[in-house]
Every structure is written in C-alpha cells, then in structure tokens.
Design an enzyme around this catalytic site. Structure first.
Site, PDB file in Angstrom:
ATOM      1  N   CYS A 194     -21.652   0.746 -17.036  1.00  0.00           N
ATOM      2  CA  CYS A 194     -21.247   0.355 -18.115  1.00  0.00           C
ATOM      3  C   CYS A 194     -21.512  -0.871 -18.852  1.00  0.00           C
ATOM      4  CB  CYS A 194     -19.612   0.506 -18.090  1.00  0.00           C
ATOM      5  SG  CYS A 194     -18.988   1.876 -17.747  1.00  0.00           S
TER       6      CYS A 194
ATOM      7  N   LEU B 299     -15.341  -2.818 -25.908  1.00  0.00           N
ATOM      8  CA  LEU B 299     -17.017  -3.299 -25.688  1.00  0.00           C
ATOM      9  C   LEU B 299     -16.862  -4.623 -25.647  1.00  0.00           C
ATOM     10  CD1 LEU B 299     -18.461  -1.245 -28.776  1.00  0.00           C
ATOM     11  CD2 LEU B 299     -18.393  -0.594 -26.297  1.00  0.00           C
TER      12      LEU B 299
ATOM     13  N   ALA C 275     -18.656  -6.691 -22.395  1.00  0.00           N
ATOM     14  CA  ALA C 275     -19.836  -8.066 -22.733  1.00  0.00           C
ATOM     15  C   ALA C 275     -19.371  -9.229 -22.428  1.00  0.00           C
ATOM     16  CB  ALA C 275     -19.904  -7.762 -24.436  1.00  0.00           C
TER      17      ALA C 275
ATOM     18  N   GLU D  80     -14.617   0.317 -10.625  1.00  0.00           N
ATOM     19  CA  GLU D  80     -15.016   1.391  -9.454  1.00  0.00           C
ATOM     20  C   GLU D  80     -14.575   0.679  -8.289  1.00  0.00           C
ATOM     21  OE1 GLU D  80     -18.674   3.289 -11.968  1.00  0.00           O
ATOM     22  OE2 GLU D  80     -18.474   3.491  -9.774  1.00  0.00           O
TER      23      GLU D  80
ATOM     24  N   ARG E 255     -25.951 -11.637  -2.577  1.00  0.00           N
ATOM     25  CA  ARG E 255     -24.516 -11.643  -2.883  1.00  0.00           C
ATOM     26  C   ARG E 255     -23.649 -12.846  -2.457  1.00  0.00           C
ATOM     27  NH1 ARG E 255     -23.228  -7.634  -6.615  1.00  0.00           N
ATOM     28  NH2 ARG E 255     -24.687  -5.838  -6.266  1.00  0.00           N
TER      29      ARG E 255
HETATM   30  N1  LIG Z   1     -16.780   4.417 -14.413  1.00  0.00           N
HETATM   31  C1  LIG Z   1     -15.690   3.407 -14.580  1.00  0.00           C
HETATM   32  O1  LIG Z   1     -15.488   2.790 -13.495  1.00  0.00           O
HETATM   33  C2  LIG Z   1     -15.372   3.199 -16.079  1.00  0.00           C
HETATM   34  C3  LIG Z   1     -15.716   4.037 -16.810  1.00  0.00           C
HETATM   35  N2  LIG Z   1     -15.283   3.922 -18.227  1.00  0.00           N
HETATM   36  C4  LIG Z   1     -15.862   4.697 -19.243  1.00  0.00           C
HETATM   37  O2  LIG Z   1     -15.451   6.037 -19.047  1.00  0.00           O
HETATM   38  C5  LIG Z   1     -16.245   6.872 -19.501  1.00  0.00           C
HETATM   39  C6  LIG Z   1     -16.911   8.116 -18.580  1.00  0.00           C
HETATM   40  O3  LIG Z   1     -17.488   7.151 -17.337  1.00  0.00           O
HETATM   41  P1  LIG Z   1     -17.891   7.618 -15.976  1.00  0.00           P
HETATM   42  O4  LIG Z   1     -16.883   8.821 -15.685  1.00  0.00           O
HETATM   43  O5  LIG Z   1     -18.403   6.691 -15.062  1.00  0.00           O
HETATM   44  O6  LIG Z   1     -19.452   8.513 -16.498  1.00  0.00           O
HETATM   45  P2  LIG Z   1     -19.750   9.743 -15.896  1.00  0.00           P
HETATM   46  O7  LIG Z   1     -21.374   9.727 -16.240  1.00  0.00           O
HETATM   47  O8  LIG Z   1     -19.658  10.001 -14.515  1.00  0.00           O
HETATM   48  O9  LIG Z   1     -19.253  10.965 -16.790  1.00  0.00           O
HETATM   49  C7  LIG Z   1     -19.596  11.230 -17.854  1.00  0.00           C
HETATM   50  C8  LIG Z   1     -19.383  12.812 -18.228  1.00  0.00           C
HETATM   51  O10 LIG Z   1     -19.606  13.201 -19.845  1.00  0.00           O
HETATM   52  C9  LIG Z   1     -20.451  14.166 -19.933  1.00  0.00           C
HETATM   53  N3  LIG Z   1     -21.196  13.878 -21.112  1.00  0.00           N
HETATM   54  C10 LIG Z   1     -21.815  12.902 -21.254  1.00  0.00           C
HETATM   55  N4  LIG Z   1     -22.373  13.101 -22.801  1.00  0.00           N
HETATM   56  C11 LIG Z   1     -21.789  14.262 -23.107  1.00  0.00           C
HETATM   57  C12 LIG Z   1     -21.499  15.015 -24.487  1.00  0.00           C
HETATM   58  N5  LIG Z   1     -22.375  14.469 -25.361  1.00  0.00           N
HETATM   59  N6  LIG Z   1     -20.586  16.050 -24.676  1.00  0.00           N
HETATM   60  C13 LIG Z   1     -19.998  16.410 -23.620  1.00  0.00           C
HETATM   61  N7  LIG Z   1     -20.187  15.760 -22.248  1.00  0.00           N
HETATM   62  C14 LIG Z   1     -20.987  14.859 -22.336  1.00  0.00           C
HETATM   63  C15 LIG Z   1     -21.404  14.006 -18.567  1.00  0.00           C
HETATM   64  O11 LIG Z   1     -22.012  15.200 -18.378  1.00  0.00           O
HETATM   65  C16 LIG Z   1     -20.681  13.569 -17.490  1.00  0.00           C
HETATM   66  O12 LIG Z   1     -19.967  14.449 -16.719  1.00  0.00           O
HETATM   67  C17 LIG Z   1     -17.367   6.195 -20.334  1.00  0.00           C
HETATM   68  O13 LIG Z   1     -17.534   5.978 -21.422  1.00  0.00           O
HETATM   69  C18 LIG Z   1     -17.210   4.860 -19.385  1.00  0.00           C
HETATM   70  O14 LIG Z   1     -17.797   3.553 -20.285  1.00  0.00           O
HETATM   71  C19 LIG Z   1     -14.407   2.983 -18.514  1.00  0.00           C
HETATM   72  C20 LIG Z   1     -13.739   2.478 -17.493  1.00  0.00           C
HETATM   73  C21 LIG Z   1     -14.565   2.462 -16.193  1.00  0.00           C
HETATM   74  O1  LIG Z   2     -15.849  -0.096 -18.623  1.00  0.00           O
HETATM   75  C1  LIG Z   2     -16.044  -0.206 -17.319  1.00  0.00           C
HETATM   76  O2  LIG Z   2     -16.693   0.781 -16.725  1.00  0.00           O
HETATM   77  C2  LIG Z   2     -15.504  -1.016 -16.532  1.00  0.00           C
HETATM   78  O3  LIG Z   2     -16.810  -2.023 -16.095  1.00  0.00           O
HETATM   79  C3  LIG Z   2     -16.355  -3.172 -15.328  1.00  0.00           C
HETATM   80  O4  LIG Z   2     -16.118  -2.440 -13.698  1.00  0.00           O
HETATM   81  P1  LIG Z   2     -17.213  -1.990 -12.883  1.00  0.00           P
HETATM   82  O5  LIG Z   2     -18.484  -1.487 -13.771  1.00  0.00           O
HETATM   83  O6  LIG Z   2     -16.701  -0.762 -12.204  1.00  0.00           O
HETATM   84  O7  LIG Z   2     -17.741  -3.001 -12.000  1.00  0.00           O
HETATM   85  P2  LIG Z   2     -17.479  -4.601 -12.040  1.00  0.00           P
HETATM   86  O8  LIG Z   2     -16.606  -5.232 -10.971  1.00  0.00           O
HETATM   87  O9  LIG Z   2     -17.169  -5.181 -13.071  1.00  0.00           O
HETATM   88  O10 LIG Z   2     -18.835  -5.096 -11.547  1.00  0.00           O
HETATM   89  C4  LIG Z   2     -20.089  -4.884 -12.274  1.00  0.00           C
HETATM   90  C5  LIG Z   2     -21.221  -5.542 -11.519  1.00  0.00           C
HETATM   91  O11 LIG Z   2     -21.316  -6.960 -12.055  1.00  0.00           O
HETATM   92  C6  LIG Z   2     -21.335  -7.372 -10.527  1.00  0.00           C
HETATM   93  N1  LIG Z   2     -20.447  -8.614 -10.582  1.00  0.00           N
HETATM   94  C7  LIG Z   2     -19.263  -8.761 -10.611  1.00  0.00           C
HETATM   95  C8  LIG Z   2     -18.349  -9.847 -10.462  1.00  0.00           C
HETATM   96  C9  LIG Z   2     -18.883 -10.838 -10.227  1.00  0.00           C
HETATM   97  O12 LIG Z   2     -18.365 -11.980  -9.767  1.00  0.00           O
HETATM   98  N2  LIG Z   2     -20.368 -10.892  -9.886  1.00  0.00           N
HETATM   99  C10 LIG Z   2     -21.125  -9.888  -9.984  1.00  0.00           C
HETATM  100  O13 LIG Z   2     -22.340  -9.831  -9.814  1.00  0.00           O
HETATM  101  C11 LIG Z   2     -20.967  -6.334  -9.580  1.00  0.00           C
HETATM  102  O14 LIG Z   2     -21.349  -6.485  -8.324  1.00  0.00           O
HETATM  103  C12 LIG Z   2     -21.592  -5.022 -10.187  1.00  0.00           C
HETATM  104  O15 LIG Z   2     -22.917  -4.947 -10.151  1.00  0.00           O
HETATM  105  C13 LIG Z   2     -15.487  -3.836 -15.563  1.00  0.00           C
HETATM  106  O16 LIG Z   2     -15.131  -4.795 -14.585  1.00  0.00           O
HETATM  107  C14 LIG Z   2     -14.050  -2.950 -16.105  1.00  0.00           C
HETATM  108  O17 LIG Z   2     -13.047  -3.910 -16.595  1.00  0.00           O
HETATM  109  C15 LIG Z   2     -14.492  -1.803 -16.905  1.00  0.00           C
HETATM  110  O18 LIG Z   2     -13.385  -1.105 -17.052  1.00  0.00           O
END
Ligand SMILES: NC(=O)C1=CN([C@@H]2O[C@H](COP(=O)(O)OP(=O)(O)OC[C@H]3O[C@@H](n4cnc5c(N)ncnc54)[C@H](O)[C@@H]3O)[C@@H](O)[C@H]2O)C=CC1
Ligand SMILES: O=C(O)[C@H]1O[C@H](OP(=O)(O)OP(=O)(O)OC[C@H]2O[C@@H](n3ccc(=O)[nH]c3=O)[C@H](O)[C@@H]2O)[C@H](O)[C@@H](O)[C@@H]1O
Length: 331
Positions: free
Chosen positions: A143, A107, A111, A51, A298
């Site tokens: 996440c 995952l 992790a 993000e 931070r």
């Molecule tokens: N936010 C990020 O930067 C990243 C997110 N991801 C993955 O992408 C996915 C989505 O993440 P976000 O957009 O941040 O989450 P989000 O919480 O903003 O969106 C998830 C959406 O899925 C819907 N949802 C949840 N359970 C459901 C169900 N059982 N059936 C149908 N819809 C359902 C929710 O209502 C919501 O609109 C997650 O699996 C997350 O781990 C992966 C990499 C980066």
């Molecule tokens: O699956 C996901 O959702 C994503 O989760 C993280 O991305 P994100 O959660 O957007 O943010 P990060 O930049 O990883 O930071 C996560 C948390 O760790 C903290 N952080 C990060 C880096 C660091 O050096 N120290 C630290 O405390 C950040 O402030 C934040 O609270 C991973 O970095 C992405 O590769 C992955 O795709």
C-alpha cells in the site's frame, strides 16, 4: 415503503482508491440503472487496518472515517453506516466528512506514515517516539508506495509540483535505504560478496504475515545477487515458491535459521520475526566462516551479546563498531 427502501442502495467504498472514485462509481451505477428507479448513495469508508493485526484493528479501530455526499440522502446514508459501526465502535471515534476528503485522508495518512519511517531511517534518533517508528531496512507492503504515487499524481494534476516532489522523495529515500544496506554488507565484507554464502532471515514485508508485496527483502536480495553472492533464505511464513517467484530465480530456500546460516559468511535480518531474537547465536557462530557478520536490518538483536560471541555486527540505527568504521563507506 418496502418498495422504496429497495430502491435506495448504499454502496460503501472500502479500498484505497484515487480521489473522486466515489463520484465515478455513482455515475456508472446511475447510468446503468436509471430506468429501474434505483437511487444510489456512495460512501467512502477507507480501511485503516494493518496486516498482521487485522482482527484487532477491526475490532478496536483508532477511528472510523465515513465520507458521503452532504445532501440529505447522503447524510442519511452516513448515519446508517455509523449505526452499524456503533455496535462495537464508540461514537467519538467516528469521523464523518464529505466524499473526496475521506478518499484523500486515506492517501495522506499512508503517505504520512511512510514519510515518518523514511525520516527515522534518515535520522535514526532513538529518542523520537517508539510508537510506529522503528528504523528499518526500508518500508514495504502493497500500500505505501502505491498510495504515495497516487497522492503524487493528484498533486501533479493540480499543479502542485513542489508538493508532488516532496512526496516522491519519500519513495526515493526508501529506495536509497535499501541500496545503502546492500552497500554496507558488501563494503563490510571486504568489498565483495561474490561466491560467499549469506543467510537471509526473513522475507515478508513485516512480521506476522506471509505477504511479500514490495518487501524490502526483494531489493536487498537482488542487490546481493547482483554481486554473485549465494543466498540461503529462511522465512517462517513465506513459501519457497513465492520467494523464487519474487526473485525470478532458483535461490536456495531452507526450513530453519540454523540451516540457512550453516557455513555462511554473513547473516542479514530482513524481517523482524520474534523467533530471530531467540536463536542460539553461539552455535550459529560456531558453524559460520570467520569473520562472521550480522547485518540487522530491523534492529531487533542484542548487539552487545552478539559482539561478545565474536560477530561483527551492523544494526540499523546503532553506532558502528571499529571494524565497520575502518571499512570504506560508499553509501
Ligand atoms: N492489505 C491491507 O492491509 C490493506 C489494504 N487496503 C486497501 O484495500 C484494497 C485491497 O487490498 P488487498 O486486499 O491487500 O489487495 P489484493 O491485491 O489482495 O486484492 C485486490 C483484489 O482486487 C482485484 N482487482 C484488482 N483490480 C481490479 C479491477 N480493475 N476490477 C476488479 N477487481 C480487481 C484483484 O484481482 C484482487 O483480488 C486496496 O485498495 C488496499 O489499498 C487498505 C487497508 C489495509
Ligand atoms: O492502507 C494500508 O494498506 C495500510 O498500510 C499500512 O499498514 P501495512 O502496510 O499493513 O503495514 P505497516 O505496519 O504500516 O508497515 C508497512 C512497512 O513499514 C515498515 N515499518 C513500519 C513501522 C516502522 O516503525 N518501521 C518500519 O520500517 C514495515 O516493516 C513494513 O515494511 C498502514 O499502517 C495502515 O494504517 C494502512 O491501513
């Protein structure tokens, strides 16, 4: 033929899901469309963007991981998805594998990233690589915790109790990091923050986002509120409504850092927003109660400069000054 083309569908799984979800999707789809002769190939193409840098990460990914069934149709589906990415991603950044490996890799990746943050938070050695490794008040975001718990579940279900415990510990250390920060604030300020005003600068889980899901600021604020402190919170992106919802109470949320810090006894930096580096700390100091404290969760501020002004400064990962050394350390 066009007809048979329409009967082969490729479904791409982008979300981070439990391992073997693709298999479940395939079963559900096949059982519901069998009679129409449609065939499905499910691919796992986990998303690695962060993000705040989503567009850059999308346009210039480190790697694109595509998992699919290893049968001829599966391999063909993988090639089709690769061909789409090939428009902007170099071939050598694309990795193909089987379905469950792709799901598990995502995952494991999260992790591992979280584990590194917990490690640096525990050690705070500035010599360990600066790329993606800044000590902090704790990691947040929607996440990391969910994905680690997902991994813990798979490990437990496969009898790998020790491995599951290892990953669980990453979350425990992260929780410890947040509570330790709260204790540091309280002990430094003469063992109580009751009735004192503390400015919270930053509420989002990281900079460049308004996302507060699992932000460390929630636990830190709740910890301080537990000792009856008066919080005044400022974040450049997060709304008042969101903050009040996250804290389940009617706290004061203000429009800038100067208002937040006016008449405060202490300041906590909880998100690494760049604008917090450029505040006029002399005028902030002049308007605060003395001794005036800064707790930089931070590690973004110029500690020496702040100490010159007169602040008592605690910054994650940096040596303690005499004042803090003399305070009873509980954490
Ligand atoms: N936010 C990020 O930067 C990243 C997110 N991801 C993955 O992408 C996915 C989505 O993440 P976000 O957009 O941040 O989450 P989000 O919480 O903003 O969106 C998830 C959406 O899925 C819907 N949802 C949840 N359970 C459901 C169900 N059982 N059936 C149908 N819809 C359902 C929710 O209502 C919501 O609109 C997650 O699996 C997350 O781990 C992966 C990499 C980066
Ligand atoms: O699956 C996901 O959702 C994503 O989760 C993280 O991305 P994100 O959660 O957007 O943010 P990060 O930049 O990883 O930071 C996560 C948390 O760790 C903290 N952080 C990060 C880096 C660091 O050096 N120290 C630290 O405390 C950040 O402030 C934040 O609270 C991973 O970095 C992405 O590769 C992955 O795709």
């Amino acid at each position: 033929s066009v007809e048979s083309w329409f009967k082969l569908k490729i479904v791409v799984e982008k979300s981070t899901v439990p391992v073997r979800t693709a298999e479940a999707i395939e079963k559900i789809l096949c059982h519901n469309t069998n009679s129409k002769g449609i065939k499905y190939q499910i691919l796992s193409n986990p998303e690695f963007l962060s993000e705040g840098t989503a567009i850059q990460d999308f346009l210039n990914p480190d790697r694109v991981l595509i998992g699919g069934s290893q049968c001829p149709e599966g391999l063909e589906a993988i090639q089709k998805l690769k061909a789409i990415y090939a428009h902007w991603v170099p071939e050598d950044r694309m990795i193909t594998t089987n379905l469950w490996s792709a799901e598990l890799s995502k995952l494991a990746d999260n992790a591992f990233l979280a584990q590194r943050i917990s490690s640096i938070n525990a050690i705070k050695n500035t010599k360990i690589g600066p790329k993606f490794l800044n000590a902090s008040v704790g990691f947040g975001g929607s996440c990391f915790q969910k994905d680690i718990l997902n991994l813990v579940y798979i490990c437990d279900s496969n009898g790998l109790t020790e491995v599951a415990n290892y990953w669980k510990q990453v979350i425990k250390v992260n929780d410890y990091q947040k509570s330790r920060f709260v204790k540091r604030v309280v002990t430094s300020m003469f063992n109580t923050v009751s009735g004192k005003k503390i400015a919270i600068l930053g509420f989002a889980f990281k900079k460049h986002t308004s996302d507060t899901r699992k932000t460390p600021a929630i636990d830190v604020c709740k910890g301080l509120l537990g000792d009856n402190t008066c919080l005044s919170i400022y974040d450049p992106c997060v709304t008042e409504e969101q903050i009040q919802k996250d804290l389940s109470m009617d706290v004061s949320v203000v429009g800038d850092a100067y208002e937040a810090t006016k008449d405060a006894h202490g300041i906590c930096i909880l998100t690494e927003w760049d604008e917090f580096k450029n505040i006029d700390y002399q005028s902030v100091y002049d308007n605060m109660h003395k001794p005036a404290f800064v707790f930089d969760g931070r590690n973004i501020l110029n500690v020496d400069k702040l100490r010159e002004i007169g602040f008592i400064v605690y910054s994650i990962g940096r040596p303690l000054e005499q004042w803090l050394k003399n305070m009873p350390q509980q954490a």
